[in-house]
Write a protein that holds these residues in place. Sequence first.
Motif, PDB file in Angstrom:
ATOM      1  N   UNK A   1      -9.210  -9.296  -1.538  1.00  0.00           N
ATOM      2  CA  UNK A   1      -7.683  -8.581  -1.759  1.00  0.00           C
ATOM      3  C   UNK A   1      -8.143  -6.999  -1.832  1.00  0.00           C
ATOM      4  N   UNK A   2      -7.366  -6.034  -1.900  1.00  0.00           N
ATOM      5  CA  UNK A   2      -7.383  -4.620  -1.864  1.00  0.00           C
ATOM      6  C   UNK A   2      -6.626  -4.217  -2.990  1.00  0.00           C
ATOM      7  N   UNK A   3      -7.182  -3.015  -3.654  1.00  0.00           N
ATOM      8  CA  UNK A   3      -6.645  -2.392  -4.671  1.00  0.00           C
ATOM      9  C   UNK A   3      -6.479  -0.949  -4.419  1.00  0.00           C
ATOM     10  N   UNK A   4      -5.147  -0.355  -4.753  1.00  0.00           N
ATOM     11  CA  UNK A   4      -5.233   1.223  -4.580  1.00  0.00           C
ATOM     12  C   UNK A   4      -4.745   1.836  -6.184  1.00  0.00           C
ATOM     13  N   UNK A   5      -5.496   2.755  -6.430  1.00  0.00           N
ATOM     14  CA  UNK A   5      -5.156   3.604  -7.660  1.00  0.00           C
ATOM     15  C   UNK A   5      -4.862   5.067  -7.121  1.00  0.00           C
ATOM     16  N   UNK A   6      -3.665   5.431  -7.571  1.00  0.00           N
ATOM     17  CA  UNK A   6      -3.107   6.619  -7.352  1.00  0.00           C
ATOM     18  C   UNK A   6      -2.875   7.590  -8.669  1.00  0.00           C
TER      19      UNK A   6
ATOM     20  N   UNK B   1       0.935  -1.152   0.003  1.00  0.00           N
ATOM     21  CA  UNK B   1      -0.016  -0.128  -0.025  1.00  0.00           C
ATOM     22  C   UNK B   1       0.991   1.437   0.145  1.00  0.00           C
ATOM     23  N   UNK B   2       0.352   2.323  -0.735  1.00  0.00           N
ATOM     24  CA  UNK B   2       1.199   3.379  -0.650  1.00  0.00           C
ATOM     25  C   UNK B   2       1.548   4.149  -2.047  1.00  0.00           C
ATOM     26  N   UNK B   3       1.729   5.295  -1.967  1.00  0.00           N
ATOM     27  CA  UNK B   3       1.976   5.967  -3.452  1.00  0.00           C
ATOM     28  C   UNK B   3       3.011   5.778  -4.075  1.00  0.00           C
ATOM     29  N   UNK B   4       4.133   5.204  -3.545  1.00  0.00           N
ATOM     30  CA  UNK B   4       5.637   4.967  -4.215  1.00  0.00           C
ATOM     31  C   UNK B   4       6.176   6.284  -4.466  1.00  0.00           C
ATOM     32  N   UNK B   5       5.840   7.329  -3.885  1.00  0.00           N
ATOM     33  CA  UNK B   5       6.592   8.541  -3.965  1.00  0.00           C
ATOM     34  C   UNK B   5       7.465   8.925  -2.759  1.00  0.00           C
ATOM     35  N   UNK B   6       7.336   8.249  -1.725  1.00  0.00           N
ATOM     36  CA  UNK B   6       8.238   8.374  -0.437  1.00  0.00           C
ATOM     37  C   UNK B   6       7.382   9.320   0.448  1.00  0.00           C
TER      38      UNK B   6
ATOM     39  N   UNK C   1      -9.889  12.288  -2.490  1.00  0.00           N
ATOM     40  CA  UNK C   1      -9.419  13.106  -3.510  1.00  0.00           C
ATOM     41  C   UNK C   1      -8.011  13.932  -3.189  1.00  0.00           C
ATOM     42  N   UNK C   2      -7.788  14.152  -1.897  1.00  0.00           N
ATOM     43  CA  UNK C   2      -6.611  14.713  -1.814  1.00  0.00           C
ATOM     44  C   UNK C   2      -5.893  13.830  -0.357  1.00  0.00           C
ATOM     45  N   UNK C   3      -5.029  12.925  -0.779  1.00  0.00           N
ATOM     46  CA  UNK C   3      -4.664  12.350   0.274  1.00  0.00           C
ATOM     47  C   UNK C   3      -3.589  12.989   1.167  1.00  0.00           C
ATOM     48  N   UNK C   4      -3.596  12.640   2.444  1.00  0.00           N
ATOM     49  CA  UNK C   4      -3.111  13.739   3.576  1.00  0.00           C
ATOM     50  C   UNK C   4      -1.572  13.881   3.131  1.00  0.00           C
ATOM     51  N   UNK C   5      -0.940  12.848   2.992  1.00  0.00           N
ATOM     52  CA  UNK C   5       0.478  12.909   2.914  1.00  0.00           C
ATOM     53  C   UNK C   5       0.987  13.100   1.664  1.00  0.00           C
ATOM     54  N   UNK C   6       0.801  12.590   0.550  1.00  0.00           N
ATOM     55  CA  UNK C   6       1.253  12.464  -0.823  1.00  0.00           C
ATOM     56  C   UNK C   6       0.651  13.518  -1.604  1.00  0.00           C
TER      57      UNK C   6
END
Length: 468
Positions: free
Chosen positions: A223-228, A161-166, A275-280
């Motif tokens: 399973x779970x899916x995230x779309x960034x 899970x996560x944006x892979x942007x750090x 719509x706007x994830x808190x960290x990324x």
Amino acid sequence: VIIGFIDTGIDYLRNNFKDSSGNTRILAIWDQTVEYEASSLVSYGRVYEADAINTAIRAYEAGEDPYSHVKSQDINGHGTFMAGIAASSYTDGYIGVAPEASIVCVKLKNAKKYLRDYFYIRDDAVCFEETDIMLAARFLKDYAGLKKMPLVIYMGLGSGLGSRTGGSPLSNVLDSLTMHVNTCVVVPAGNEAVKRTHFSGYASVVPEYKEMEINVERRGKGFVLEIWAKSLDVLSVSIISPTGEIIPRIPARIGSSTQYSFLLENSRIYVDYQITETVAGQEVIFMRFERPAEGLWKIDVYSLTNLPGYFNAWITLKELMDCDAYFLNSDADVTLVEPASGLRLITVGAYNHNTNGSDVNSSRGYTADNRVKPDIAAPGVNVYGVGGVRGYTVRSGTSIAAAHVAGAAALFFSWGVTNNNRSVISDSEIKSYIIRGADRPGDIAYPNVEYGYGRLNIAGAFDQMRIS
């Protein structure tokens, strides 16, 4: 120098973790799984320090029960193996990268049942909570501060899970620790390159949407899916089940959360828009597939703006997934796990040192915001190391490659701080020396998505000090 391990624990009885006098080189074990004993260092679990560990070792040598003194055990063996790679003393003809390093270990407790159920984690999967990992990292930093010793934090774990942007919370915590004096953090890239857990594409091309196809070969919990969204674009989705039942395009609204039942499939999907994830700061669409029917599920991704509409999607890591699902047209690049995309962390991929070839499983870069990751590659295929029941075994994975680099980082601190050549060595300096001294074989352009800047060469890294 302390190498701090965040993992499944350590077998403190092994001679691999003793000095020449037979005393332990383990300064402390924080076992998060045992009953709490009041301590100024932690708020749950128990910390066993060197005196208690030596008492347990003496009891074992006398034929008594060592676990009546120190209850902590590494049932899984993963943490013990990694500690052996990085820091085993010369034992049975085997030696680690930094054989005189001190060791501090955190044995993580298992994730709570409600979280495992929410993310449909397989019952027998080894799974931990991000908050416990954060507290483990903080404990290692505080303990090294008490001992006034340089610290290498090694974490042999990863999340799908996560944006892979750090921009994940864990990446931020670990990145912040590298800003402290004489502290370095090393993490693995992951083992997802050929697991078909990543998909990418443009939602704004003709036709007006991008279709993702997920094949479910075996039904399970889900399973779970995230779309960034890669840019500040706003995306939305529609869903088509294996029997052709259609959920029309679901409007993207702030905080929208909806569930849909598929009658013929006896499946349910939960869709959450942020719509706007808190960290990324980007949009993320979080989808939970509950008891997905076998067959081909189609997710159509739409762009709501005139921005490029590029997105990445990741599903549950194969090691954790309770069913068998994968993207039909997957993308092997950007398959890093989190927190491998952390800006200041040393991220390590794997190669096959036996054949001098690549490791097909090693997760590939770059990050989703196009930074070079992994930074370096190290041996990670069929590596010989410390096993269970006083023996040795063979394991594979980028966590093993990262353990090699953690040992290398400890050698830099030993040369600099311990031997009074440098009072301060930063995480960035260690990373730079390791990168400059790397082997870069073959007709391959560097950096690249598989090896980053090359393959670990510790002697070459130290040679760079003469050049500089």
